[in-house]
Design a protein around this motif. Structure first.
Motif, PDB file in Angstrom:
ATOM      1  N   VAL A   1       0.845  -1.207   0.000  1.00 35.39           N
ATOM      2  CA  VAL A   1       0.000   0.000   0.000  1.00 35.39           C
ATOM      3  C   VAL A   1       0.878   1.254   0.000  1.00 35.39           C
ATOM      4  O   VAL A   1       0.623   2.201  -0.746  1.00 35.39           O
ATOM      5  CB  VAL A   1      -0.944   0.005   1.217  1.00 35.39           C
ATOM      6  CG1 VAL A   1      -1.608   1.375   1.369  1.00 35.39           C
ATOM      7  CG2 VAL A   1      -2.000  -1.074   1.062  1.00 35.39           C
TER       8      VAL A   1
ATOM      9  N   SER B   1       0.946   4.506  -3.069  1.00 37.13           N
ATOM     10  CA  SER B   1       0.191   5.546  -2.385  1.00 37.13           C
ATOM     11  C   SER B   1       0.020   6.750  -3.277  1.00 37.13           C
ATOM     12  O   SER B   1       0.976   7.470  -3.543  1.00 37.13           O
ATOM     13  CB  SER B   1       0.929   5.932  -1.104  1.00 37.13           C
ATOM     14  OG  SER B   1       0.169   6.853  -0.403  1.00 37.13           O
TER      15      SER B   1
ATOM     16  N   ARG C   1      -3.342   9.574  -4.868  1.00 40.10           N
ATOM     17  CA  ARG C   1      -4.776   9.872  -4.815  1.00 40.10           C
ATOM     18  C   ARG C   1      -5.466   9.353  -6.056  1.00 40.10           C
ATOM     19  O   ARG C   1      -4.972   9.509  -7.169  1.00 40.10           O
ATOM     20  CB  ARG C   1      -4.995  11.380  -4.728  1.00 40.10           C
ATOM     21  CG  ARG C   1      -4.843  11.922  -3.321  1.00 40.10           C
ATOM     22  CD  ARG C   1      -5.118  13.387  -3.295  1.00 40.10           C
ATOM     23  NE  ARG C   1      -4.344  14.082  -4.313  1.00 40.10           N
ATOM     24  CZ  ARG C   1      -4.431  15.377  -4.560  1.00 40.10           C
ATOM     25  NH1 ARG C   1      -5.257  16.121  -3.870  1.00 40.10           N
ATOM     26  NH2 ARG C   1      -3.705  15.936  -5.494  1.00 40.10           N
TER      27      ARG C   1
ATOM     28  N   ARG D   1      -9.789   8.426  -7.366  1.00 48.36           N
ATOM     29  CA  ARG D   1     -11.195   8.248  -6.974  1.00 48.36           C
ATOM     30  C   ARG D   1     -11.592   6.789  -7.072  1.00 48.36           C
ATOM     31  O   ARG D   1     -12.481   6.327  -6.382  1.00 48.36           O
ATOM     32  CB  ARG D   1     -12.090   9.067  -7.898  1.00 48.36           C
ATOM     33  CG  ARG D   1     -12.250  10.507  -7.456  1.00 48.36           C
ATOM     34  CD  ARG D   1     -13.315  11.160  -8.229  1.00 48.36           C
ATOM     35  NE  ARG D   1     -13.104  10.921  -9.657  1.00 48.36           N
ATOM     36  CZ  ARG D   1     -13.397  11.778 -10.618  1.00 48.36           C
ATOM     37  NH1 ARG D   1     -13.916  12.928 -10.324  1.00 48.36           N
ATOM     38  NH2 ARG D   1     -13.194  11.488 -11.873  1.00 48.36           N
TER      39      ARG D   1
ATOM     40  N   TRP E   1      -5.367  -0.999   1.652  1.00 53.87           N
ATOM     41  CA  TRP E   1      -5.418   0.100   0.690  1.00 53.87           C
ATOM     42  C   TRP E   1      -6.659   0.951   0.918  1.00 53.87           C
ATOM     43  O   TRP E   1      -6.611   2.190   0.898  1.00 53.87           O
ATOM     44  CB  TRP E   1      -5.402  -0.428  -0.754  1.00 53.87           C
ATOM     45  CG  TRP E   1      -4.920   0.623  -1.727  1.00 53.87           C
ATOM     46  CD1 TRP E   1      -3.649   0.842  -2.127  1.00 53.87           C
ATOM     47  CD2 TRP E   1      -5.711   1.627  -2.374  1.00 53.87           C
ATOM     48  NE1 TRP E   1      -3.574   1.907  -2.992  1.00 53.87           N
ATOM     49  CE2 TRP E   1      -4.830   2.419  -3.163  1.00 53.87           C
ATOM     50  CE3 TRP E   1      -7.070   1.950  -2.379  1.00 53.87           C
ATOM     51  CZ2 TRP E   1      -5.265   3.494  -3.940  1.00 53.87           C
ATOM     52  CZ3 TRP E   1      -7.511   3.027  -3.153  1.00 53.87           C
ATOM     53  CH2 TRP E   1      -6.610   3.789  -3.916  1.00 53.87           C
ATOM     54  N   MET E   2      -7.777   0.272   1.178  1.00 49.80           N
ATOM     55  CA  MET E   2      -9.020   1.026   1.386  1.00 49.80           C
ATOM     56  C   MET E   2      -8.966   1.831   2.685  1.00 49.80           C
ATOM     57  O   MET E   2      -9.528   2.922   2.761  1.00 49.80           O
ATOM     58  CB  MET E   2     -10.214   0.066   1.388  1.00 49.80           C
ATOM     59  CG  MET E   2     -10.468  -0.519   0.005  1.00 49.80           C
ATOM     60  SD  MET E   2     -11.851  -1.665  -0.071  1.00 49.80           S
ATOM     61  CE  MET E   2     -13.236  -0.540  -0.062  1.00 49.80           C
TER      62      MET E   2
ATOM     63  N   ALA F   1      -6.253   3.178   3.843  1.00 50.58           N
ATOM     64  CA  ALA F   1      -5.371   4.317   3.566  1.00 50.58           C
ATOM     65  C   ALA F   1      -6.023   5.331   2.623  1.00 50.58           C
ATOM     66  O   ALA F   1      -5.588   6.486   2.555  1.00 50.58           O
ATOM     67  CB  ALA F   1      -4.059   3.820   2.958  1.00 50.58           C
ATOM     68  N   HIS F   2      -7.045   4.908   1.898  1.00 49.73           N
ATOM     69  CA  HIS F   2      -7.712   5.795   0.929  1.00 49.73           C
ATOM     70  C   HIS F   2      -9.211   5.730   1.175  1.00 49.73           C
ATOM     71  O   HIS F   2      -9.957   5.093   0.417  1.00 49.73           O
ATOM     72  CB  HIS F   2      -7.371   5.375  -0.501  1.00 49.73           C
ATOM     73  CG  HIS F   2      -5.899   5.357  -0.777  1.00 49.73           C
ATOM     74  ND1 HIS F   2      -5.109   4.263  -0.495  1.00 49.73           N
ATOM     75  CD2 HIS F   2      -5.069   6.300  -1.281  1.00 49.73           C
ATOM     76  CE1 HIS F   2      -3.854   4.544  -0.822  1.00 49.73           C
ATOM     77  NE2 HIS F   2      -3.801   5.772  -1.289  1.00 49.73           N
TER      78      HIS F   2
ATOM     79  N   GLN G   1     -11.696   7.511   0.667  1.00 56.70           N
ATOM     80  CA  GLN G   1     -12.686   8.053  -0.278  1.00 56.70           C
ATOM     81  C   GLN G   1     -12.771   7.262  -1.575  1.00 56.70           C
ATOM     82  O   GLN G   1     -13.652   7.479  -2.390  1.00 56.70           O
ATOM     83  CB  GLN G   1     -12.335   9.508  -0.640  1.00 56.70           C
ATOM     84  CG  GLN G   1     -12.094  10.419   0.545  1.00 56.70           C
ATOM     85  CD  GLN G   1     -13.319  10.541   1.420  1.00 56.70           C
ATOM     86  OE1 GLN G   1     -14.451  10.537   0.917  1.00 56.70           O
ATOM     87  NE2 GLN G   1     -13.127  10.608   2.727  1.00 56.70           N
ATOM     88  N   ALA G   2     -11.802   6.391  -1.803  1.00 56.70           N
ATOM     89  CA  ALA G   2     -11.712   5.775  -3.134  1.00 56.70           C
ATOM     90  C   ALA G   2     -12.615   4.552  -3.277  1.00 56.70           C
ATOM     91  O   ALA G   2     -12.846   3.813  -2.321  1.00 56.70           O
ATOM     92  CB  ALA G   2     -10.266   5.371  -3.410  1.00 56.70           C
TER      93      ALA G   2
ATOM     94  N   ARG H   1     -17.749   0.467  -0.765  1.00 54.35           N
ATOM     95  CA  ARG H   1     -16.864   1.074  -1.776  1.00 54.35           C
ATOM     96  C   ARG H   1     -16.177   0.025  -2.636  1.00 54.35           C
ATOM     97  O   ARG H   1     -15.175   0.301  -3.297  1.00 54.35           O
ATOM     98  CB  ARG H   1     -15.777   1.906  -1.072  1.00 54.35           C
ATOM     99  CG  ARG H   1     -16.293   3.083  -0.288  1.00 54.35           C
ATOM    100  CD  ARG H   1     -15.143   3.972   0.182  1.00 54.35           C
ATOM    101  NE  ARG H   1     -14.428   3.424   1.312  1.00 54.35           N
ATOM    102  CZ  ARG H   1     -13.109   3.300   1.367  1.00 54.35           C
ATOM    103  NH1 ARG H   1     -12.334   3.648   0.341  1.00 54.35           N
ATOM    104  NH2 ARG H   1     -12.514   2.816   2.441  1.00 54.35           N
TER     105      ARG H   1
END
Lengths: 543, 200
Positions: free
Chosen positions: B35, B39, B41, B43, B59-60, B62-63, B65-66, B91
């Motif tokens: 991850v 790393s 950004r 969507r 990964w989710m 750490a992110h 919003q994605a 998500r």
């Protein structure tokens, strides 16, 4: 009218273009001038008030996106297409590409405008050669070849813009400002050298204010050698106010140097690493440049220093440079120059600007004779490259201007006489070389045609042409384009012969102009006086 | 024919393909490392390779919003993964596609063409189907000959495209060559040349 200026360069280059922006504004006072720059130099916005609108190119973001292995290969294309489409909606009347690189050429191609100037791409080839100034720039910039013209002058010539006389280096107040760090490690003088330099200044003149200028991200590094009181931390937009109270700036090749030049501050530049003072020293009148005579200088722009130690920096003695700086701040130029010239193995230059001749970088170790010869050469190139301009001076006027400029620059009558003698001798050699090339061309063409246009027949002539401009001395400068015509692939031998013939004609034309100019100056006896005012505009008839 | 089994390990329920783990050794630690290496950004991302799914969970996290689309070839892996309490199903979309043609004709390609999300490869989970996953990667990123042809056609570049068929991933320089040789007159050609100039 809407004009887009593409300037996708570094900060120092953009700042050197400021006189051009002013000229563009003066020519088109009602135009809406848009300036496209890399996002990394967005801070320069307030320093370019002549531009009405700033557009930013997010170069680093695009680079990251293109370089990522997990990214979709075509995604950057769609993003860029959208960005270009947005920019095109401005409906520019003219696009001026002041950036001399392929990226900008492709961008200029992608944008729509009735008029486009500068480096353009028509697909697989680049069109830069709309005028001789552009070609001169293309041939000499980015190489170690000598240029008689400053970067700013070349761009002005390429785009047909007038340049205002730059300020005389004077400075105000009693501060000595030092810009110790540059954007490139190999252009940096060691911080220990700067420490010794500052110590000397402070010891000899405790009344002077001596400060180092630093951007916020540079402070930590400087604090290893300098106290916080010695360091002025400022961002770019704060620098002009600091320079307004500065008597002398000592700097490497930095964008601060260019700001200082435009503010009329006296500058002592330490041109190290890839710094090429010949082309990008301060565009001003009366500043000094010191550089090392080591054979590797100036080194290549995009490569790290290849030496075991930083030879060019090590050849500059801090104490003597400090003494020279002290003389400069006291406006004792004689002693300053004496001090600088006492340093062995360094070049010492002084910038000069004369409206008749433009900007000059005077090598203070050169003889008057060589100065005179260099001035004549510069005028030859200027006359030749401006030959289609309605406002170009005739040869007689040019000769008079040269003599006046020479007087301003301190060239003695004896210097002129010796210089002209040197030029005459060179002229004979130049004509001889040209005749030789013409002969070789004719013979090669004959053999090539007889051999069924076998391109192998071109090899010998290519080799001969490549030998024409192996050094950047004054004479070889005349053969640069001819040497280059001998290189590179061409579709057929006919194309090769056509290219070479064209370059021979250009060289011949320039050498004729040179001969006429020498004769005109000689007629005047190398002295500015009544006689020179009556010189024929066309020059003497061919004997 | 590969068969999937599961074994309880320190990292939870670990899948095995023909007896070989579909997780990296020290799975949680490797997941975090992976991850950190990916790393950025976005969507929406596509992750190739499910395995035990620890890398997806990390990964989710750490992110937050994605959106994530996971593609794997083994349907058997999906239910155990989705039953984990630390999986954010809101998500997440998990697809099992077991052939190149299957991916080519899958409706997810429409979404890929529209958004062109980054595609992250988690190779420890590829097991014996490494070659197929590589083909998936090349298609989804347009970095294989087939992938490039597919997407160029979708974006209106019509013509016979000559491109290297070797196994290496294509880059902007390869795209530039294709454009110069086949689409030199296309109005978008200067843009591709611009992008090519950005690569040192």
């Amino acid at each position: 009218m809407k004009i887009l200026v593409i300037s996708l360069l570094r900060l120092g280059d953009l700042l050197q273009q400021r006189p051009l922006l002013r000229s563009l504004r003066a020519r088109y006072p009602q135009a809406e001038i848009h300036l496209l720059v890399n996002a990394s130099v967005a801070a320069a916005r307030n320093l370019c008030p002549e531009a009405d609108v700033f557009h930013l190119f997010e170069r680093e973001e695009w680079q990251e996106e293109v370089g990522r292995a997990e990214a979709h290969l075509l995604k950057p294309l769609l993003g860029l297409e959208e960005w270009v489409h947005e920019l095109s909606r401005e409906q520019f009347d003219e696009i001026h590409n002041w950036t001399h690189n392929r990226l900008s050429a492709h961008l200029a191609e992608a944008l729509n405008a009735p008029v486009k100037k500068g480096l353009l791409s028509d697909g697989l080839r680049f069109r830069v050669l709309e005028n001789d100034w552009s070609r001169f720039f293309n041939d000499r910039f980015g190489s170690r070849r000598r240029s008689y013209f400053h970067y700013t002058e070349l761009l002005a010539g390429a785009f047909g813009l007038d340049l205002a006389v730059p300020p005389v280096s004077a400075g105000k107040g009693s501060r000595i400002l030092i810009q110790p760090l540059t954007s490139d490690e190999k252009k940096n003088w060691s911080l220990s050298s700067w420490r010794t330099f500052v110590d000397r200044l402070q010891t000899e003149r405790s009344d002077l204010q001596v400060n180092l200028l630093a951007a916020p991200f540079e402070v930590e590094r400087l604090q290893a050698y300098f106290s916080p009181e010695e360091i002025i931390v400022a961002n770019l937009t704060e620098v002009p106010a600091i320079l307004a109270q500065t008597a002398l700036l000592i700097s490497g090749d930095t964008s601060i140097k260019h700001l200082a030049a435009q503010a009329g501050v006296m500058i002592l530049e330490l041109a190290l690493g890839s710094a090429d003072a010949d082309k990008t020293a301060s565009f001003t009148n009366g500043s000094y440049v010191v550089s090392s005579q080591v054979s590797c200088a100036p080194c290549a722009h995009s490569s790290p220093c290849r030496q075991l130690s930083h030879l060019c920096g090590e050849s500059l003695p801090p104490v003597r440079l400090a003494d020279a700086a002290l003389a400069l701040v006291s406006r004792d130029f004689t002693n300053a120059e004496k001090c600088l010239l006492s340093i062995p193995q360094v070049r010492v230059h002084r910038t000069a600007y004369d409206a008749r001749l433009g900007w000059t970088l005077m090598d203070l170790r050169q003889s008057s004779e060589t100065h005179a010869a260099d001035l004549v050469e510069k005028m030859v190139w200027r006359l030749d490259m401006n030959r289609d301009s309605e406002q170009v001076a005739g040869v007689g006027t040019a000769a008079r201007q040269l003599l006046e400029a020479g007087s301003f620059l301190g060239i003695s009558t004896a210097g002129w006489q010796a210089g002209l003698t040197l030029l005459e001798k060179e002229q004979v050699e130049l004509q001889r070389r040209l005749l030789q090339v013409q002969g070789s061309l004719a013979e090669t063409a004959r053999l090539c045609v007889a051999d069924g246009l076998n391109p192998q027949r071109l090899t010998e002539l290519r080799r001969e042409l490549s030998q024409l401009a192996t050094s950047s001395d004054r004479m070889n400068m005349h053969f640069v384009t001819l040497a280059e015509a001998g290189q590179g692939a061409v579709p057929t031998p006919f194309h090769f012969f056509g290219n070479v013939r064209k370059r021979i004609e250009e060289t011949e034309r320039r050498l004729q102009l040179r001969r006429r100019l020498i004769a005109q100056i000689q007629e005047a006896g190398g002295i500015h006086g009544e006689k020179s005012r009556n010189l024929s505009e066309r020059g003497p008839e061919t004997p | 024919m590969e068969f999937i089994t599961f074994r309880e390990t320190a990292d939870g329920l670990t899948p095995f393909e023909n007896g070989r783990s579909l997780c990296a050794p020290r799975a949680r630690e490797e997941a975090v490392k992976w991850v950190n290496h990916h790393s950025f950004r976005a969507r929406h991302v596509v992750i190739l390779g499910l395995g035990a799914g620890l890398h997806i969970i990390e990964w989710m996290k750490a992110h937050p919003q994605a959106m994530v689309t996971v593609i794997d070839t083994h349907a058997a892996l999906v239910a155990p993964f989705l039953s984990r309490p630390d999986v954010d199903r809101q998500r997440l979309e998990v697809l099992t596609i077991d052939s190149f043609e299957g991916l080519l004709s899958h409706e997810v390609m429409e979404e890929i063409a529209l958004e062109m999300p980054p595609v992250l490869a988690f190779q420890p989970a590829w097991g014996l189907r490494k070659e197929l996953f590589q083909k998936f990667f090349g298609l989804l990123t347009a970095r294989s000959a087939e992938g490039l042809r597919y997407f160029l056609a979708r974006f209106g570049f019509h013509g016979a495209i000559e491109v290297s068929e070797d196994q290496r991933l294509l880059t902007i320089k390869d795209l530039g060559l294709v454009v110069d040789s086949t689409f030199a007159g296309d109005p978008r050609a200067p843009l591709i040349r611009m992008l090519r100039e950005l690569v040192v």
